[in-house]
Motif scaffolding. Structure first.
Motif, PDB file in Angstrom:
ATOM      1  N   ILE A 178       0.859  -1.186   0.000  1.00 33.05           N
ATOM      2  CA  ILE A 178       0.000   0.000   0.000  1.00 33.05           C
ATOM      3  C   ILE A 178       0.898   1.241   0.000  1.00 33.05           C
ATOM      4  CG2 ILE A 178      -1.896   1.184   1.124  1.00 33.05           C
ATOM      5  CD1 ILE A 178      -2.582  -1.620   0.075  1.00 33.05           C
ATOM      6  N   GLY A 179       1.174   1.736  -1.190  1.00 32.14           N
ATOM      7  CA  GLY A 179       2.092   2.864  -1.322  1.00 32.14           C
ATOM      8  C   GLY A 179       1.517   4.178  -0.865  1.00 32.14           C
ATOM      9  N   SER A 180       0.189   4.273  -0.751  1.00 31.57           N
ATOM     10  CA  SER A 180      -0.428   5.532  -0.349  1.00 31.57           C
ATOM     11  C   SER A 180      -1.736   5.240   0.367  1.00 31.57           C
ATOM     12  CB  SER A 180      -0.681   6.422  -1.572  1.00 31.57           C
ATOM     13  OG  SER A 180      -1.200   7.677  -1.206  1.00 31.57           O
ATOM     14  N   LEU A 181      -2.010   6.037   1.397  1.00 26.53           N
ATOM     15  CA  LEU A 181      -3.242   5.911   2.171  1.00 26.53           C
ATOM     16  C   LEU A 181      -3.709   7.310   2.517  1.00 26.53           C
ATOM     17  CD1 LEU A 181      -5.193   3.937   3.705  1.00 26.53           C
ATOM     18  CD2 LEU A 181      -3.718   4.270   5.703  1.00 26.53           C
ATOM     19  N   PHE A 182      -5.034   7.563   2.352  1.00 28.74           N
ATOM     20  CA  PHE A 182      -5.561   8.898   2.626  1.00 28.74           C
ATOM     21  C   PHE A 182      -6.915   8.782   3.312  1.00 28.74           C
ATOM     22  CE2 PHE A 182      -6.639  13.314   2.036  1.00 28.74           C
ATOM     23  CZ  PHE A 182      -5.399  13.945   2.032  1.00 28.74           C
ATOM     24  N   MET A 183      -7.104   9.627   4.330  1.00 32.57           N
ATOM     25  CA  MET A 183      -8.343   9.640   5.114  1.00 32.57           C
ATOM     26  C   MET A 183      -9.259  10.754   4.618  1.00 32.57           C
ATOM     27  SD  MET A 183      -8.747  10.036   9.269  1.00 32.57           S
ATOM     28  CE  MET A 183      -8.151   8.367   9.623  1.00 32.57           C
ATOM     29  N   HIS A 184     -10.541  10.448   4.496  1.00 33.54           N
ATOM     30  CA  HIS A 184     -11.546  11.426   4.094  1.00 33.54           C
ATOM     31  C   HIS A 184     -11.524  12.611   5.067  1.00 33.54           C
ATOM     32  CE1 HIS A 184     -15.588  13.062   3.318  1.00 33.54           C
ATOM     33  NE2 HIS A 184     -15.604  12.346   2.193  1.00 33.54           N
ATOM     34  N   PRO A 185     -11.604  13.838   4.585  1.00 34.35           N
ATOM     35  CA  PRO A 185     -11.440  14.999   5.470  1.00 34.35           C
ATOM     36  C   PRO A 185     -12.579  15.233   6.447  1.00 34.35           C
ATOM     37  CG  PRO A 185     -11.933  15.707   3.233  1.00 34.35           C
ATOM     38  CD  PRO A 185     -11.679  14.235   3.169  1.00 34.35           C
ATOM     39  N   THR A 186     -13.775  14.678   6.176  1.00 25.31           N
ATOM     40  CA  THR A 186     -14.895  14.900   7.103  1.00 25.31           C
ATOM     41  C   THR A 186     -15.465  13.610   7.680  1.00 25.31           C
ATOM     42  OG1 THR A 186     -16.498  14.921   5.264  1.00 25.31           O
ATOM     43  CG2 THR A 186     -15.546  17.043   5.950  1.00 25.31           C
ATOM     44  N   ASP A 187     -15.175  12.465   7.089  1.00 20.33           N
ATOM     45  CA  ASP A 187     -15.646  11.180   7.596  1.00 20.33           C
ATOM     46  C   ASP A 187     -14.453  10.237   7.722  1.00 20.33           C
ATOM     47  OD1 ASP A 187     -16.747   8.756   8.215  1.00 20.33           O
ATOM     48  OD2 ASP A 187     -18.345   8.849   6.723  1.00 20.33           O
ATOM     49  N   PRO A 188     -13.850  10.151   8.901  1.00 21.05           N
ATOM     50  CA  PRO A 188     -12.624   9.358   9.056  1.00 21.05           C
ATOM     51  C   PRO A 188     -12.792   7.862   8.833  1.00 21.05           C
ATOM     52  CG  PRO A 188     -12.876  10.937  10.856  1.00 21.05           C
ATOM     53  CD  PRO A 188     -14.184  10.902  10.119  1.00 21.05           C
ATOM     54  N   ASP A 189     -14.028   7.379   8.737  1.00 17.82           N
ATOM     55  CA  ASP A 189     -14.221   5.959   8.440  1.00 17.82           C
ATOM     56  C   ASP A 189     -13.997   5.650   6.960  1.00 17.82           C
ATOM     57  OD1 ASP A 189     -14.815   5.124  11.022  1.00 17.82           O
ATOM     58  OD2 ASP A 189     -16.935   5.630  10.820  1.00 17.82           O
ATOM     59  N   ILE A 190     -13.922   6.696   6.128  1.00 13.12           N
ATOM     60  CA  ILE A 190     -13.709   6.513   4.694  1.00 13.12           C
ATOM     61  C   ILE A 190     -12.224   6.684   4.395  1.00 13.12           C
ATOM     62  CG2 ILE A 190     -14.261   7.357   2.387  1.00 13.12           C
ATOM     63  CD1 ILE A 190     -16.937   8.319   3.475  1.00 13.12           C
ATOM     64  N   LEU A 191     -11.647   5.677   3.776  1.00 14.85           N
ATOM     65  CA  LEU A 191     -10.219   5.672   3.482  1.00 14.85           C
ATOM     66  C   LEU A 191      -9.994   5.256   2.030  1.00 14.85           C
ATOM     67  CD1 LEU A 191      -9.231   3.673   6.670  1.00 14.85           C
ATOM     68  CD2 LEU A 191      -8.691   6.082   6.327  1.00 14.85           C
ATOM     69  N   LEU A 192      -9.016   5.888   1.396  1.00 18.09           N
ATOM     70  CA  LEU A 192      -8.567   5.499   0.064  1.00 18.09           C
ATOM     71  C   LEU A 192      -7.160   4.929   0.162  1.00 18.09           C
ATOM     72  CD1 LEU A 192      -9.599   8.346  -2.422  1.00 18.09           C
ATOM     73  CD2 LEU A 192     -10.378   5.967  -2.465  1.00 18.09           C
ATOM     74  N   ALA A 193      -6.909   3.847  -0.545  1.00 19.97           N
ATOM     75  CA  ALA A 193      -5.589   3.230  -0.559  1.00 19.97           C
ATOM     76  C   ALA A 193      -5.159   2.974  -1.997  1.00 19.97           C
ATOM     77  CB  ALA A 193      -5.602   1.917   0.217  1.00 19.97           C
ATOM     78  N   ALA A 194      -3.885   3.209  -2.263  1.00 22.80           N
ATOM     79  CA  ALA A 194      -3.304   2.911  -3.575  1.00 22.80           C
ATOM     80  C   ALA A 194      -2.340   1.748  -3.413  1.00 22.80           C
ATOM     81  CB  ALA A 194      -2.584   4.129  -4.131  1.00 22.80           C
TER      82      ALA A 194
END
Length: 376
Positions: free
Chosen positions: A250-266
């Motif tokens: 997982i080279g990148s991980l980002f948390m949604h700015p208003t809902d921390p339960d939402i995450l994007l991973a590359a």
């Protein structure tokens, strides 16, 4: 030359001079960060040239390496800074880390001066891949690192193409005076995210596109890896949260700015690229769904001003989502790499979306310098 034409004369070397034109050298870029209250104040890192700061939104840059004591390279003048993070509680406080050489540096004056702070770090040549500051206190800081094979095994262990690395996470509760190791595992650690609703909830991504995990075995086609780890108690205990991930690099991980339960991973690595792409979690990492099947994604990010807008990038292409990462559109033409025409831009290793404009995206490139797009 035509008969009688004047011949070129060698220049007088005493009259030749180099003019510094500013800007990062573009050797091996890594992080790009914006001041939370003034996005025109920016910082970028380069593992050859150190730390640079811009006060005009990236138009001009100045090196700010006073106190960065580590130098490397054949001529001893490389400044090997990889990672940099701004303390959101106090943006004049910055943290920076080196590639190899176990260098953690802190600035309390916006990068004018730096102090080395490695008390408690056990590794001799730790690469510092990232930092995160606890929103409750600037004294609490996490850092993620990479341990090369020669250090953990006593000899170099190369996989099919790259070093087989392990990873660590350290934590300080006194502003860097003392660090304590709170996790170690079979792949390097990079991005750290803290749930602002409950800062004892911490996520860490592991892996990157050009390293192989210590628990991999190319001969048996075993990719290994660790994936994403999560702690519910501030790093005392950890669990892997990989349900649905088909690639654990997982080279990148980002948390949604208003809902921390939402995450994007590359996800993706050169050697084991099966399952590469973008993954979305809507439940704090309990489950993941691939939303973009693409080769070796290296970076992903939500726009903070409009979280429906998200970006993902690889060496070959740049992607945009307008529904929070559920679907994606390739922005770059097929067969043409991202970036300005005619420039070998390298791998987009880190993004920063301007909080004032979701179409304005800065990229620091691994091997290609720094770039901006103002049209999404």
């Amino acid at each position: 030359a035509a008969p009688g034409a004047p011949t070129a004369q060698a220049a007088n070397t005493n009259e030749l001079q180099w003019v510094y034109t500013g800007g990062p050298l573009g050797g091996l870029g890594y992080d790009v960060r914006m001041h939370p209250n003034n996005p025109d104040l920016m910082y970028v890192t380069d593992a050859r040239a150190g730390i640079f700061r811009s006060k005009d939104g990236g138009k001009t840059w100045q090196p700010i390496n006073n106190g960065i004591s580590i130098r490397t390279g054949e001529t001893g003048d490389l400044i090997p800074i990889f990672s940099l993070t701004i303390d959101q509680n106090n943006p004049d406080t910055l943290w920076a880390g080196t590639t190899l050489d176990t260098g953690i540096f802190k600035s309390v004056d916006g990068g004018e001066n730096w102090q080395k702070m490695i008390n408690g770090i056990r590794e001799v040549a730790l690469t510092i891949r990232g930092f995160t500051v606890d929103p409750r206190s600037s004294e609490i800081v996490y850092t993620a690192g990479e341990v090369g094979s020669w250090e953990w095994s006593g000899k170099p262990l190369t996989g099919h193409e790259f070093d087989r690395t392990k990873g660590v996470v350290y934590k300080t509760t006194d502003g860097g005076k003392l660090w304590k190791k709170i996790w170690e595992g079979d792949n390097l650690a990079r991005y750290i995210w803290i749930d602002p609703r409950n800062p004892d909830v911490v996520y860490v991504s592991t892996g990157i596109f050009d390293r192989e995990a210590a628990n991999s075995d190319y001969a048996s086609n075993t990719p290994g890896g660790v994936g994403i780890i999560k702690s519910m108690d501030g790093g005392v205990t950890w669990q892997q949260v990989n349900n649905g991930l088909k690639n654990l690099y997982i080279g990148s991980l980002f948390m949604h700015p208003t809902d921390p339960d939402i995450l994007l991973a590359a996800a993706g690595v050169v050697t084991y690229n099966q399952g590469s792409g973008v993954y979305l979690s809507l439940d704090g990492g309990d489950s993941w769904r691939m939303t973009l099947d693409a080769n070796i994604l290296t970076s992903v990010e939500f726009s903070s001003s409009d979280p429906n807008i998200a970006y993902a990038g690889s060496f070959h292409a740049f992607y945009r989502s307008e529904d929070g990462g559920k679907t994606w559109r390739q922005q770059t033409p097929p067969g043409i790499n991202w970036g300005p025409e005619g420039i070998a831009v390298g791998t987009p290793i880190d993004f920063q979306v301007d909080p004032r404009d979701p179409n304005r995206v800065f990229v620091n490139a691994y091997g290609g310098g720094n770039f901006v797009s103002e049209d999404g």
